[in-house]
Design an enzyme around this catalytic site. Structure first.
Site, PDB file in Angstrom:
ATOM      1  N   HIS A   1      52.779 -43.764 -35.306  1.00  0.00           N
ATOM      2  CA  HIS A   1      54.081 -43.094 -35.308  1.00  0.00           C
ATOM      3  C   HIS A   1      55.184 -44.133 -35.133  1.00  0.00           C
ATOM      4  O   HIS A   1      55.114 -44.983 -34.233  1.00  0.00           O
ATOM      5  CB  HIS A   1      54.152 -42.076 -34.163  1.00  0.00           C
ATOM      6  CG  HIS A   1      55.531 -41.516 -33.950  1.00  0.00           C
ATOM      7  ND1 HIS A   1      56.227 -41.630 -32.755  1.00  0.00           N
ATOM      8  CD2 HIS A   1      56.361 -40.855 -34.796  1.00  0.00           C
ATOM      9  CE1 HIS A   1      57.405 -41.047 -32.867  1.00  0.00           C
ATOM     10  NE2 HIS A   1      57.515 -40.572 -34.093  1.00  0.00           N
ATOM     11  N   SER A   2      56.192 -44.100 -35.996  1.00  0.00           N
ATOM     12  CA  SER A   2      57.385 -44.923 -35.853  1.00  0.00           C
ATOM     13  C   SER A   2      57.015 -46.400 -35.720  1.00  0.00           C
ATOM     14  O   SER A   2      56.405 -46.981 -36.622  1.00  0.00           O
ATOM     15  CB  SER A   2      58.188 -44.415 -34.648  1.00  0.00           C
ATOM     16  OG  SER A   2      59.490 -44.946 -34.618  1.00  0.00           O
ATOM     17  N   PHE A   3      57.345 -47.036 -34.600  1.00  0.00           N
ATOM     18  CA  PHE A   3      57.035 -48.442 -34.388  1.00  0.00           C
ATOM     19  C   PHE A   3      55.536 -48.721 -34.546  1.00  0.00           C
ATOM     20  O   PHE A   3      55.125 -49.751 -35.085  1.00  0.00           O
ATOM     21  CB  PHE A   3      57.511 -48.859 -32.994  1.00  0.00           C
ATOM     22  CG  PHE A   3      57.149 -50.263 -32.609  1.00  0.00           C
ATOM     23  CD1 PHE A   3      57.813 -51.354 -33.150  1.00  0.00           C
ATOM     24  CD2 PHE A   3      56.136 -50.500 -31.683  1.00  0.00           C
ATOM     25  CE1 PHE A   3      57.482 -52.657 -32.784  1.00  0.00           C
ATOM     26  CE2 PHE A   3      55.808 -51.790 -31.304  1.00  0.00           C
ATOM     27  CZ  PHE A   3      56.471 -52.879 -31.866  1.00  0.00           C
TER      28      PHE A   3
ATOM     29  N   SER B   1      57.435 -43.182 -40.488  1.00  0.00           N
ATOM     30  CA  SER B   1      57.423 -44.614 -40.268  1.00  0.00           C
ATOM     31  C   SER B   1      57.343 -45.320 -41.616  1.00  0.00           C
ATOM     32  O   SER B   1      57.323 -44.689 -42.672  1.00  0.00           O
ATOM     33  CB  SER B   1      56.206 -44.984 -39.398  1.00  0.00           C
ATOM     34  OG  SER B   1      56.160 -46.369 -39.135  1.00  0.00           O
TER      35      SER B   1
ATOM     36  N   HIS C   1      61.926 -36.577 -35.812  1.00  0.00           N
ATOM     37  CA  HIS C   1      61.160 -37.812 -35.710  1.00  0.00           C
ATOM     38  C   HIS C   1      59.877 -37.641 -34.880  1.00  0.00           C
ATOM     39  O   HIS C   1      58.924 -38.404 -35.044  1.00  0.00           O
ATOM     40  CB  HIS C   1      62.045 -38.898 -35.083  1.00  0.00           C
ATOM     41  CG  HIS C   1      61.472 -40.272 -35.143  1.00  0.00           C
ATOM     42  ND1 HIS C   1      60.992 -40.832 -36.310  1.00  0.00           N
ATOM     43  CD2 HIS C   1      61.294 -41.215 -34.176  1.00  0.00           C
ATOM     44  CE1 HIS C   1      60.550 -42.062 -36.065  1.00  0.00           C
ATOM     45  NE2 HIS C   1      60.712 -42.308 -34.785  1.00  0.00           N
TER      46      HIS C   1
END
Length: 310
Positions: free
Chosen positions: A101-103, A127, A282
């Site tokens: 997820h994301s980073f 992401s 997000h």
């Protein structure tokens, strides 16, 4: 699948903490959390996924229940990529899938390009596989200077005693700084992200970790294309309709990097790349896991294309 076990893997600066669902005999999936989050970000999603997989969600160094880096060792992007290699070695995994997820997706994406033979499938939750900067060459020295200055500044600030807050005050501050996280999910993240002391709660994360832009390696379009061509994995990119590029970057509405990334993935991988949009923000994987669970489950279980979103 609601039951999980805690794992600790030794590293030179201490240990990397993880939580695991399913049988170690199942097909391996390494789950990577976002910036300043922890392994609990997958608590609501993994119970909805296929049961014949072994899901291991790790806390990156300085996050959750993992050890902080040693003094003087910066929280650099490449070090987080290295943590994946350390964890996979400790688990004796030669080939596995990554869900980030994301980073976490950005770290996992770089690992999948550096060690393409080790990654079977790559799932990116709101992401992208890299932090892309079309002016990378021009800005490179500026990035590195700011990162170094930022590291030295935070080392001094981290020497101050940690702030102790009441559980309610900590939750409200957390939600204020993470507008996409619902209250219940905020409590989940703080369960692993904070520690009870006699007078309240203190955050577990290393205070040397602050702004992600001082951690990333921003890459150029040319390097992005080169790296993506190295991928052997099938890639699923799930984009939230009100996600990172739609809300969190309201001051930077240029979606050029994201479009370039998806076009490059589509061109280089062909049928191995799948792009799906889902309603949510997000943290849709955590707030509304049912919006993504069936898509992820189908992707994990099959080599065929999943149905396009309506």
């Amino acid at each position: 699948m609601g039951l999980f076990s805690e794992l600790k893997m030794a590293v030179p600066w201490g240990h990397i903490a993880s939580k695991a669902w399913g049988s170690p005999k199942g097909t391996s999936v390494l789950c990577l959390h976002g910036w300043l989050d922890n392994a609990n970000t997958f608590d609501t999603l993994i119970p909805l996924l296929p049961r014949d997989f072994y899901y291991v969600a790790m806390d990156f160094g300085g996050h959750g229940l993992s050890s902080h880096y040693s003094p003087g060792l910066p929280y650099h992007y490449q070090n987080f990529v290295g943590e994946i290699r350390r964890v996979s070695a400790a688990l004796k995994w030669d080939r596995f899938s990554i869900m980030g997820h994301s980073f976490g997706g950005t770290v996992g994406g770089m690992f999948a390009c550096m060690f393409p033979e080790m990654v079977d499938k790559l799932i990116l939750l709101d992401s992208s596989p890299f932090a892309l900067d079309s002016n990378e060459l021009e800005n490179l020295l500026t990035y590195k200077r700011k990162a170094l200055e930022h590291t030295l500044l935070l080392e001094q600030a981290a020497k101050e005693p940690s702030r102790v807050l009441s559980p309610e005050e900590m939750l409200q501050r957390f939600l204020k700084n993470n507008s996409h996280v619902g209250e219940q999910c905020g409590k989940l993240l703080l369960q692993r992200g904070a520690t009870q002391v006699p007078t309240g709660l203190v955050l577990n994360r290393d205070r040397r970790i602050a702004l992600p832009e001082h951690t990333f390696d921003f890459i150029s379009k040319e390097l992005c294309v080169h790296a993506i061509q190295k991928l052997q994995a099938q890639v699923l990119l799930i984009k939230a309709t009100e996600g990172f590029y739609d809300v969190r970057r309201e001051k930077d509405s240029d979606k050029g990097p994201l479009l370039f990334m998806t076009d490059t993935l589509k061109s280089a991988l062909g049928e191995r790349f799948q792009y799906v949009e889902v309603p949510g923000n997000h943290y849709v994987h955590m707030n509304q896991p049912d919006h993504v669970a069936s898509v992820i489950g189908s992707f994990l279980q099959s080599g065929n294309r999943i149905p396009a979103s309506p």
